[in-house]
Structure formats: structure tokens, C-alpha cells
Design a protein around this motif. Structure first.
Motif, short mmCIF file in Angstrom:
data_model
loop_
_atom_site.label_atom_id
_atom_site.label_comp_id
_atom_site.label_asym_id
_atom_site.label_seq_id
_atom_site.Cartn_x
_atom_site.Cartn_y
_atom_site.Cartn_z
N LYS A 1 -33.04 -41.44 25.83
CA LYS A 1 -32.98 -40.43 24.77
C LYS A 1 -31.95 -39.37 25.14
O LYS A 1 -31.58 -39.25 26.31
N PRO A 2 -31.52 -38.60 24.14
CA PRO A 2 -31.93 -38.60 22.73
C PRO A 2 -31.32 -39.77 21.96
O PRO A 2 -30.22 -40.22 22.26
N TYR A 3 -32.07 -40.25 20.96
CA TYR A 3 -31.59 -41.33 20.12
C TYR A 3 -30.53 -40.80 19.16
O TYR A 3 -30.69 -39.73 18.55
N THR A 4 -29.49 -41.56 18.97
CA THR A 4 -28.40 -41.12 18.09
C THR A 4 -28.88 -40.92 16.67
O THR A 4 -28.59 -39.88 16.04
N ASP A 5 -29.62 -41.88 16.13
CA ASP A 5 -30.01 -41.78 14.72
C ASP A 5 -30.92 -40.57 14.47
O ASP A 5 -30.72 -39.81 13.52
N TYR B 1 -27.23 -41.21 7.46
CA TYR B 1 -28.35 -40.41 7.94
C TYR B 1 -27.97 -38.93 7.98
O TYR B 1 -28.72 -38.04 7.53
N PHE B 2 -26.80 -38.65 8.55
CA PHE B 2 -26.37 -37.26 8.73
C PHE B 2 -26.11 -36.58 7.39
O PHE B 2 -26.56 -35.45 7.16
N MET B 3 -25.40 -37.26 6.50
CA MET B 3 -25.06 -36.64 5.23
C MET B 3 -26.28 -36.44 4.35
O MET B 3 -26.42 -35.42 3.67
N LEU C 1 -28.86 -37.29 14.70
CA LEU C 1 -28.01 -37.01 13.54
C LEU C 1 -28.82 -36.59 12.33
O LEU C 1 -28.36 -35.79 11.51
N LYS C 2 -30.03 -37.09 12.22
CA LYS C 2 -30.90 -36.67 11.12
C LYS C 2 -31.36 -35.22 11.29
O LYS C 2 -31.64 -34.53 10.31
N SER C 3 -31.42 -34.76 12.53
CA SER C 3 -31.96 -33.41 12.79
C SER C 3 -30.89 -32.33 12.86
O SER C 3 -31.19 -31.15 12.67
N LEU C 4 -29.65 -32.69 13.14
CA LEU C 4 -28.62 -31.67 13.37
C LEU C 4 -28.39 -30.73 12.18
O LEU C 4 -28.27 -29.52 12.38
N PRO C 5 -28.30 -31.24 10.94
CA PRO C 5 -28.06 -30.31 9.83
C PRO C 5 -29.12 -29.24 9.72
O PRO C 5 -28.82 -28.08 9.37
N GLY C 6 -30.38 -29.58 10.02
CA GLY C 6 -31.44 -28.59 9.97
C GLY C 6 -31.34 -27.54 11.05
O GLY C 6 -32.01 -26.50 11.00
#
Length: 369
Positions: A260-264, A303-305, A267-272
Motif C-alpha cells: 500500500k497505498p493502492y493506486t486506484d 477513477y480520478f476524474m 486516485l479516488k481519494s485525492l480530489p477530496g
């Protein structure tokens, strides 16, 4: 047991020095049947999946090879080129670049080939070709900058197993890793800087590496540490602070915990967390392939967008860029030190053949050996 020899061996054959470049592998076609063959070979390797063989055989053949090949074939179809898979094409171009560079410096007596650990061209086939070309000294370079038992050691296993079947073994050297090799770090840095110069720079640089099960780390595999070392050295070269970049791990498989950290999930958490734009680069992938093109630039971009990201830029792998070829050639040359490239003067080869013929006639007169 019959050991492999040279079909047309001659004492006046030119001796050559060989460089074998390897990568993980690729299916022969983006079809369910081709993926089933490829995955069966790949996932049967005990270095890749460390489970008791009887149990894993049942899981692999009873479940995975009935489900995964079709799904994987669909993914490969999305990245397949008319000439073949991206990994195959990039590796072939890398080998050609290395071949041309070494030929310019050392002449025609250095043989450069490439092979895949799984699939084609196979290691056994390319070693056959090198033996027939008179390779008596062999350097192997697996294109895995960071060592893992599941990649670098597996390649060594395949070569060692092949050697048990050969009559005449070459002198042998093996480059097991190069995570902190300065020319490799420099090639990546310049590649990223060129991308930033052409496309602009986003808020954060995400360095995504292929994942492995966490238990490999706890059992002493240095992969996790070497990935972080590469990231640190690359960040220092780029002048980044700890807040400017992060290291993640992708491509996990199965239900057990991986690095970890898992990439997916990241990327899902970064915008928040206020990170609205990112650049993603994969230092452990020497060539673009399914895991970078489809998994990173398509799946993880989405995922990110969808999580609120506003800018996503995938920075391609080094592939056969001049900087990468230059770094690999330097690495090869440093590991060839002490080995002289054969000159193979015609007079010397003819004299060697004559001496062999005279010895045979003396010991076995009149016999056609």
C-alpha cells in the motif's frame, strides 16, 4: 538425457559475446484462447504465486482460467497494435537500440537479443539462437529496475533451468536490479521534465509501481524498499518536496493484502483532499503495456476524474527513448567490464580449426568426427 548442442558446430566458428534483454511477457494475440495459454504459464510460476501447488492448481484451473482469459482478452484488444502488443513492440525497439549502439562501438561480434519470461519469443528459443551464433559469454538484463523474487528471480530461474539442458554453457552474468543507477534516474527525470515542458505540470506527481503481496515484504523481498528508493532519488533530482509526489502500488490481484497505498484507491481519494490535478508516471515499467495504457491512463484516469479531479496526465514509460537506451547501454557496458569482445580474425579461426583437425587425426585416424 540428451543435452542440447550446436547443430552445425565448427571449431572455426566465430566466438561472440551475447546480451539478452528480457521482459515479463505477452500473449500471442488478444484472444481468449491465447490469454488462457499465457495466463496458465504466468500464473503457474511458483515465484509469482507462493501457494501450495495442489491447492493453487485447483484454483487456477478450476476458477481463474475459466473466467479471467475472456476479460483479459477484452482489455488487451483495447491496446493491441497491428504489429502486436505494446510491450513486445517496445522491447523489440529497445533491443534494436542497444544492438545498434553496441555495434557502433564494438563491431559485429556482440549479439543482442530479447526474450519474454512468459510467452514469445521465449527465453529457450532465443538462447538457442544465441548458441548457434557462437555466443560464449552471456550477459542477461531483465528490464525490471527494482528487484523482486516474482520478476528478476523468476527470470534467473528460467535461464538456470534452460542451462541444465545444454551441453556447452556460456560464461554468465546477470543484472538483478538497478533501482538507484544514476543514468536510469537521470533518464526518467529528463523524460518527466520534457513532458512538463510540453504539457505543463500538475499539482502532484504520482509514482505508481506494480504491486506484490505484502507477505513478500515481510519475508525479506527488497522490492518495496527499492521502489521507495527510486522514488526518493527521482524526486530529489526533480527538486520535489515530499508534498509534491507520492508512491503507490497498482495491479493487485486476489483478496490478500498487497503493498500500500493502492493506486486506484489513492486516485479516488485525492480530489477530496484538495488535489485536483495529477501527473502519473510508472518508474518500474520500462515499456508501456496493458498495465500502464489501459489500467493507468484509462481506468485510473476515470477513477480520478469521476471523484472530482480536474486534470490528469499520464507520462509515458521510457520505452525506446534515446535517454533510456543510453542509460541501458551504460549499464550493460559496466557489467561487461573484464570481458573482451572477440576479434575473430579469419587467420586465427582457421588456425584453431587446423589444430582441432590435427588433434582428431592424431587420436582418431581416419574417422569422420
Amino acid at each position: 538425457m540428451q543435452y542440447k548442442g550446436s547443430e552445425n558446430f565448427s571449431h572455426n566458428q566465430s566466438d561472440r559475446l551475447g546480451v539478452l534483454v528480457t521482459n515479463l511477457g505477452t500473449p500471442d494475440a488478444p484472444t481468449t484462447s491465447a490469454l488462457r495459454r499465457y495466463l496458465a504459464e504466468f500464473l503457474s510460476d511458483p515465484r509469482v504465486v507462493e501457494l501450495p501447488r495442489p491447492l493453487w492448481w485447483l484454483i487456477l484451473h478450476g476458477v481463474i482460467l475459466r473466467i479471467r482469459p475472456k476479460r483479459s482478452a477484452e482489455a488487451y484488444s483495447s491496446v493491441w497494435q497491428p504489429e502486436g502488443s505494446p510491450l513486445l513492440l517496445h522491447t523489440a525497439k529497445q533491443a534494436e537500440g542497444i544492438r545498434e549502439a553496441l555495434k557502433r562501438k564494438y563491431g559485429p561480434n556482440v549479439v543482442v537479443g530479447f526474450a519474454m519470461r512468459y510467452g514469445n519469443p521465449s527465453i529457450a528459443r532465443v538462447l538457442d539462437e544465441m548458441q548457434e551464433q557462437g555466443v560464449r559469454k552471456l550477459l542477461v538484463l531483465p528490464l525490471y529496475p527494482q528487484y523482486s523474487a516474482s520478476t528478476s528471480a523468476s527470470t534467473f530461474d528460467a535461464i538456470a533451468k534452460d542451462f541444465t539442458k545444454r551441453r556447452w554453457l556460456p560464461d554468465f552474468r546477470f543484472i538483478s536490479h538497478y533501482p538507484d543507477y544514476p543514468p536510469y534516474i537521470e533518464a526518467m527525470a529528463r523524460h518527466i521534465e520534457a513532458h512538463w515542458a510540453n504539457h505543463g505540470r500538475n499539482q502532484k506527481l504520482v509514482l505508481s509501481y506494480h504491486g506484490v503481496p505484502l507477505k513478500y515484504l515481510t519475508k525479506g523481498d527488497p522490492y518495496h524498499c527499492e521502489c521507495h528508493k527510486t522514488s526518493r532519488l527521482l524526486a530529489e533530482r526533480l527538486g520535489l518536496s515530499k508534498e509534491d509526489y507520492m508512491t503507490t502500488f497498482q495491479s493487485r490481484f486476489g483478496k490478500e493484502e498487497w503493498l500500500k497505498p493502492y493506486t486506484d484507491e489513492t486516485l479516488k481519494s485525492l480530489p477530496g483532499k484538495g488535489v485536483k490535478s495529477i501527473d502519473v508516471f510508472c518508474p518500474g515499467f520500462s515499456s508501456d503495456c496493458l498495465e500502464t495504457i489501459e489500467e493507468i491512463d484509462e481506468e485510473n484516469r476515470e477513477y480520478f476524474m469521476e471523484a472530482g479531479g480536474e486534470g490528469f496526465s499520464y507520462i509515458t514509460a521510457l520505452n525506446a527513448t534515446p535517454g533510456h537506451i543510453e542509460a541501458l547501454v551504460k549499464l550493460i557496458e559496466e557489467n561487461l567490464e573484464g570481458w573482451q569482445v572477440p576479434k575473430n580474425e579469419p587467420e586465427a579461426l582457421a588456425a584453431r580449426q587446423q589444430r582441432a583437425d590435427e588433434q582428431k587425426e592424431m587420436i582418431y585416424p581416419g574417422r569422420d568426427l
